[in-house]
Design a protein around this motif. Sequence first.
Motif, short mmCIF file in Angstrom:
data_model
loop_
_atom_site.label_atom_id
_atom_site.label_comp_id
_atom_site.label_asym_id
_atom_site.label_seq_id
_atom_site.Cartn_x
_atom_site.Cartn_y
_atom_site.Cartn_z
N HIS A 198 -4.50 -75.43 98.32
CA HIS A 198 -5.20 -74.80 99.44
C HIS A 198 -4.15 -74.48 100.49
O HIS A 198 -3.10 -75.15 100.56
CB HIS A 198 -6.28 -75.71 100.02
CG HIS A 198 -7.43 -75.93 99.09
ND1 HIS A 198 -8.59 -75.21 99.17
CD2 HIS A 198 -7.57 -76.80 98.05
CE1 HIS A 198 -9.42 -75.62 98.21
NE2 HIS A 198 -8.82 -76.58 97.53
N GLN A 247 -9.10 -77.59 107.53
CA GLN A 247 -9.10 -77.62 106.07
C GLN A 247 -9.02 -79.06 105.55
O GLN A 247 -9.69 -79.44 104.60
CB GLN A 247 -7.91 -76.82 105.54
CG GLN A 247 -8.06 -75.33 105.66
CD GLN A 247 -8.44 -74.69 104.33
OE1 GLN A 247 -9.23 -75.23 103.57
NE2 GLN A 247 -7.88 -73.54 104.07
N CYS A 262 -5.10 -82.33 94.57
CA CYS A 262 -5.26 -81.21 95.50
C CYS A 262 -4.23 -81.31 96.62
O CYS A 262 -4.12 -82.35 97.27
CB CYS A 262 -6.68 -81.24 96.07
SG CYS A 262 -6.96 -80.01 97.36
N LEU A 274 -2.71 -79.49 100.15
CA LEU A 274 -2.91 -78.54 101.24
C LEU A 274 -1.55 -78.18 101.83
O LEU A 274 -0.80 -79.07 102.25
CB LEU A 274 -3.81 -79.14 102.32
CG LEU A 274 -3.94 -78.34 103.63
CD1 LEU A 274 -4.57 -76.97 103.38
CD2 LEU A 274 -4.76 -79.13 104.65
#
Length: 233
Positions: free
Chosen positions: A35, A46, A9, A11
């Motif tokens: 994201h 976040q 993941c 960001l």
Amino acid sequence: MRMNEQKSCILIVDDEQQIRRLLKVTLQAHQYAIHEASTGEEGLQQASLICPDLIILDLGLPDITGMEVLQRMRSWSSVPIIVLTAKDQEEDKITALDSGADDYVTKPFAMGELVARIRVALRHATQSINDPILRIGELVIDLAQRIVELNGERIKLTPTEYDLLRILAINAGKVVTQRQLLQQVWGDHHNPSDSHYVRVYIGHLRKKLEEDSTQPQWIVTEPGVGYRLLSPD
């Protein structure tokens, strides 16, 4: 990708929608989950909620600076962070790296370069540092015995040369600033004017490792910032 493999993941914290869109499309094509955040405060929020595997952080944000985001992140997280910097901002790059960034990419950047930096940062985040043998292509460093071999041949290094190479090898693929090298090799008693020591000893290392020390293939210079030991993928 196998069904039981989780996507890493990432960001993206950048106020430019066009850059976020480009990064999202490209990185999703490389099987990363993405994201986004358009401000520093949103990025921090976040990061705390989704716990990303890596953060791409623009230093020029509209609310708080990317440098402040980096420093606040480092107060509670060791997540790999790659900063995006403007061209010719060497001091920002150095400050970011010394403040805990894992790497940097200069705008405008090539996506292939960024993806390579991401792979290196993620690999460093997951690798074990307990293995006493470092293997980087044909370069082998026995950390326990302080032995260095290249293409199967023993390389004789002075203690200072070895310490410099060890730090670069542990961080293979990542840039290490002159400040960081001075701190880790010469300790707390160095001062900024001692940076010429680093250049001299890097020159010695290149003569021992490179086929042509004037066109280095192992230890490359990041102009105005530091040095990077290339890590073949």
